[in-house]
Write a protein that holds these residues in place. Structure first.
Motif, short mmCIF file in Angstrom:
data_model
loop_
_atom_site.label_atom_id
_atom_site.label_comp_id
_atom_site.label_asym_id
_atom_site.label_seq_id
_atom_site.Cartn_x
_atom_site.Cartn_y
_atom_site.Cartn_z
N GLY A 1 -7.03 8.11 4.69
CA GLY A 1 -7.99 7.00 4.55
C GLY A 1 -7.79 6.14 3.31
N TRP A 2 -6.59 6.21 2.71
CA TRP A 2 -6.39 5.49 1.44
C TRP A 2 -5.94 4.05 1.60
CZ3 TRP A 2 -8.12 6.45 -3.22
CH2 TRP A 2 -8.50 7.75 -3.54
N LYS A 3 -5.43 3.67 2.76
CA LYS A 3 -4.85 2.33 2.91
C LYS A 3 -5.87 1.26 2.51
CE LYS A 3 -1.56 0.41 6.18
NZ LYS A 3 -0.92 0.66 7.47
N GLY A 4 -5.51 0.41 1.58
CA GLY A 4 -6.39 -0.68 1.16
C GLY A 4 -7.44 -0.29 0.12
N ARG A 5 -7.60 1.04 -0.16
CA ARG A 5 -8.65 1.45 -1.12
C ARG A 5 -8.21 1.21 -2.56
NH1 ARG A 5 -10.69 7.36 0.21
NH2 ARG A 5 -11.65 7.17 -1.83
N ALA A 6 -9.18 1.05 -3.45
CA ALA A 6 -8.85 0.73 -4.85
C ALA A 6 -9.57 1.67 -5.81
CB ALA A 6 -9.25 -0.71 -5.15
N ILE A 7 -8.97 1.84 -6.98
CA ILE A 7 -9.65 2.47 -8.12
C ILE A 7 -9.47 1.49 -9.27
CG2 ILE A 7 -9.56 4.32 -9.85
CD1 ILE A 7 -8.88 6.32 -7.76
N GLY A 8 -10.55 0.85 -9.70
CA GLY A 8 -10.43 -0.20 -10.72
C GLY A 8 -9.51 -1.29 -10.20
N GLY A 9 -8.54 -1.69 -11.03
CA GLY A 9 -7.61 -2.74 -10.61
C GLY A 9 -6.43 -2.22 -9.81
N ALA A 10 -6.37 -0.90 -9.58
CA ALA A 10 -5.24 -0.31 -8.84
C ALA A 10 -5.63 -0.11 -7.39
CB ALA A 10 -4.88 1.04 -9.46
N ALA A 11 -4.71 -0.38 -6.47
CA ALA A 11 -5.05 -0.25 -5.05
C ALA A 11 -3.86 0.25 -4.24
CB ALA A 11 -5.51 -1.60 -4.50
N VAL A 12 -4.18 0.73 -3.04
CA VAL A 12 -3.15 1.07 -2.06
C VAL A 12 -2.95 -0.19 -1.22
CG1 VAL A 12 -2.54 2.58 -0.14
CG2 VAL A 12 -3.90 3.47 -2.05
N HIS A 13 -1.70 -0.58 -1.04
CA HIS A 13 -1.44 -1.84 -0.33
C HIS A 13 -2.04 -1.80 1.08
CE1 HIS A 13 1.02 -5.10 1.45
NE2 HIS A 13 0.79 -5.62 0.27
N PRO A 14 -2.70 -2.88 1.49
CA PRO A 14 -3.37 -2.85 2.80
C PRO A 14 -2.40 -2.78 3.98
CG PRO A 14 -3.62 -5.01 1.73
CD PRO A 14 -3.01 -4.09 0.73
N HIS A 15 -1.12 -3.15 3.77
CA HIS A 15 -0.17 -3.11 4.90
C HIS A 15 0.81 -1.95 4.81
CE1 HIS A 15 -1.87 -6.87 5.80
NE2 HIS A 15 -1.26 -7.54 4.84
N HIS A 16 0.90 -1.27 3.66
CA HIS A 16 1.84 -0.15 3.53
C HIS A 16 1.28 0.87 2.55
CE1 HIS A 16 5.33 2.28 3.55
NE2 HIS A 16 6.04 1.41 4.24
N ALA A 17 0.84 2.02 3.10
CA ALA A 17 0.10 2.99 2.29
C ALA A 17 0.96 3.69 1.23
CB ALA A 17 -0.54 4.03 3.21
N LEU A 18 2.29 3.57 1.32
CA LEU A 18 3.14 4.23 0.32
C LEU A 18 3.33 3.38 -0.93
CD1 LEU A 18 4.77 6.77 -0.14
CD2 LEU A 18 6.61 5.83 1.26
N VAL A 19 2.82 2.15 -0.88
CA VAL A 19 3.02 1.22 -2.01
C VAL A 19 1.70 1.06 -2.76
CG1 VAL A 19 3.74 -1.11 -2.64
CG2 VAL A 19 4.82 0.03 -0.68
N LEU A 20 1.68 1.48 -4.02
CA LEU A 20 0.50 1.26 -4.87
C LEU A 20 0.68 -0.07 -5.58
CD1 LEU A 20 -0.14 4.81 -6.39
CD2 LEU A 20 -0.57 3.93 -4.10
N VAL A 21 -0.42 -0.80 -5.74
CA VAL A 21 -0.29 -2.14 -6.32
C VAL A 21 -1.26 -2.35 -7.48
CG1 VAL A 21 0.49 -3.19 -4.13
CG2 VAL A 21 -1.95 -3.23 -4.70
N ASN A 22 -0.85 -3.26 -8.33
CA ASN A 22 -1.72 -3.73 -9.41
C ASN A 22 -2.49 -4.92 -8.85
OD1 ASN A 22 -2.90 -4.88 -11.62
ND2 ASN A 22 -1.04 -4.95 -12.88
N LYS A 23 -3.71 -4.61 -8.36
CA LYS A 23 -4.48 -5.64 -7.65
C LYS A 23 -5.01 -6.67 -8.65
CE LYS A 23 -8.08 -5.78 -4.14
NZ LYS A 23 -9.22 -5.03 -3.62
N LYS A 24 -5.54 -6.15 -9.75
CA LYS A 24 -6.06 -7.07 -10.77
C LYS A 24 -6.11 -6.37 -12.13
CE LYS A 24 -9.55 -10.61 -11.48
NZ LYS A 24 -9.59 -10.44 -12.93
#
Ligand code: FAD
Ligand code: EPU
Length: 346
Positions: A285-308
């Protein structure tokens, strides 16, 4: 600010890591030649406090780095041998990887086409034995040249000595913090059939045109898939796959498959199975979820992103939460592909 030893001090690394984490290195230098790098290394008091940084596309910087960062920018490409069918090229560490792929194809040499658009530098390519779409760089490496930090000698390791494996090499194990890659020697070919076996690649080629496929077709198909699937670090900070795809044994696989018939797995030799880590993370259930400015990419769950404006700590906390969930749900320990550099831990 440049200090007299050739290192700049309190240097921002924000533009030197594709997560775009805003931290500083106590000391930073970009040597333009191997000789200059050797001189800089003599000034480093302890190699545990040395970080070699190429394009920063496979690191997570957690906190300021209180040591010495060396960012090689030597970029020579030399032809060592050449005949009608095969050549050996010596390519220095600071060359951009994708530039090398495009340039080798323009010169009529084949082999690297499946590895198009992987960010980063040539020097980092053997470290984790970069791979994509059915090819790993080990297939084309003839030797790796580098600076041995215990003797300050330049050594050439033949391919067999590099212990290449899936996202692995001797440079991540016995030679970690002991060897700086200065150049790779590549063996490239003419008239080589391109490798189109990887299913996503095959489907993309079929959408593009009818077979037979040229090396250039494969290069274009790989670029199209990657542009569609993976976030561009210039827009969204990320480091590609954060975890490796884990391997499990037959017993574990059978148990999981019974419980989850949609499990995405690939059979390996020796009754082992490689599991798609993206599937495991999405299933938790992690796809697209965020912790602070860090998130799991909404289209690929293996890629963590710096959302903000994420900090390295936030991305690390997200990674740890995912690791915990995947272990609790599937009994699988995820191994990180990205190198976590916890600067303040020494
Ligand atoms: P860095 O991140 O700078 O360094 C990575 C590690 O290598 C660090 O531990 C560093 O200390 C060490 N290192 C770097 N240079 C040297 C050197 N000269 N000598 C000794 N140690 C060194 N990887 C794949 O394998 N396949 C992919 O398909 C792929 N796709 C990606 C897609 C995206 C969008 C992103 C952001 C990353 C992707 N990656 C992929 C990961 C990454 O691009 C590769 O691992 C790449 O080789 C890292 O190169 P770099 O120069 O940025 O290395
Ligand atoms: N999947 C999901 N949910 C997701 C993402 C993926 O279920 O959110 C499942 C899908 O079934 C998909 C399968 O996982 O078919 C595999 O996904 P994908 O084809 O995107 O490949 P990957 O295994 O996630 C690996 C490499 C990539 C490399 C591609 C292509 C690893 C850790 N990653 O990704 O490398 O580009 O294959 O070969 O091996 C990298 O190392 O940074 C990297 C991007």
């Amino acid at each position: 600010m440049k200090n007299k030893l050739g290192f700049q001090t309190s240097f921002s690394l924000k533009a030197y890591n594709t997560f775009g984490i805003d931290v500083r290195a106590a000391y930073f230098a970009s040597p333009r030649s191997i000789g200059e790098m050797q001189e800089l290394c003599h000034l480093v008091p302890d190699f545990k406090r040395l970080l070699v940084l190429g394009g920063g596309s496979n690191v997570l910087l957690v906190g300021d780095f209180p040591g010495y960062v060396i960012h090689p920018i030597f970029q020579r490409i030399e032809v060592l041998e050449e005949n009608a069918d095969r050549c050996l090229w010596r390519v220095e560490a600071g060359v951009n990887w994708h530039f090398l792929v495009s340039y080798s194809l323009q010169q009529g040499w084949q082999g690297l086409e499946n590895l198009a658009l992987i960010p980063g530098s040539v020097g980092a390519a053997p470290i984790q034995n970069i791979g994509a779409y059915g090819i790993e760089i080990a297939e084309f490496i003839y030797a790796v040249e580098g600076l041995d930090l215990s003797s300050f000698q330049l050594l050439t390791l033949p391919k067999q000595a590099c212990e290449f494996g899936y996202r692995d090499s001797i440079f991540k194990k016995a030679l970690k913090n002991k060897f700086i890659v200065t150049a790779i020697i590549l063996e490239l070919f003419r008239n080589r059939q391109p490798n189109t076996e990887y299913s996503t690649l095959k489907q993309e080629l079929e959408k593009m045109k009818a077979s037979p496929y040229s090396t250039q077709d494969v290069f274009e198909a790989v670029c199209r898939i990657r542009r569609r699937k993976l976030p561009d670090p210039a827009t969204v900070g990320n480091a590609g796959s954060f975890f490796k795809n884990p391997e499990i044994d037959f017993k574990h696989y059978t148990l999981l498959k019974e419980k989850h018939p949609d499990l995405v797995a690939f059979a390996l030799p020796g009754k082992r199975y490689k599991i798609a880590a993206g599937w495991l993370i999405e299933k938790c259930g992690w796809k697209g979820r965020a912790i602070g400015g860090a998130a799991v990419h909404p289209h690929h769950a293996l890629v963590l992103v710096n959302k903000k404006d994420a900090t390295g700590h936030e991305i690390l906390r997200l990674a740890e939460a995912i690791e915990k969930d995947v272990y609790e749900n599937f009994g699988i320990t995820l191994e990180r592909e990205v190198n976590v550099i916890e600067g303040n831990s020494f």
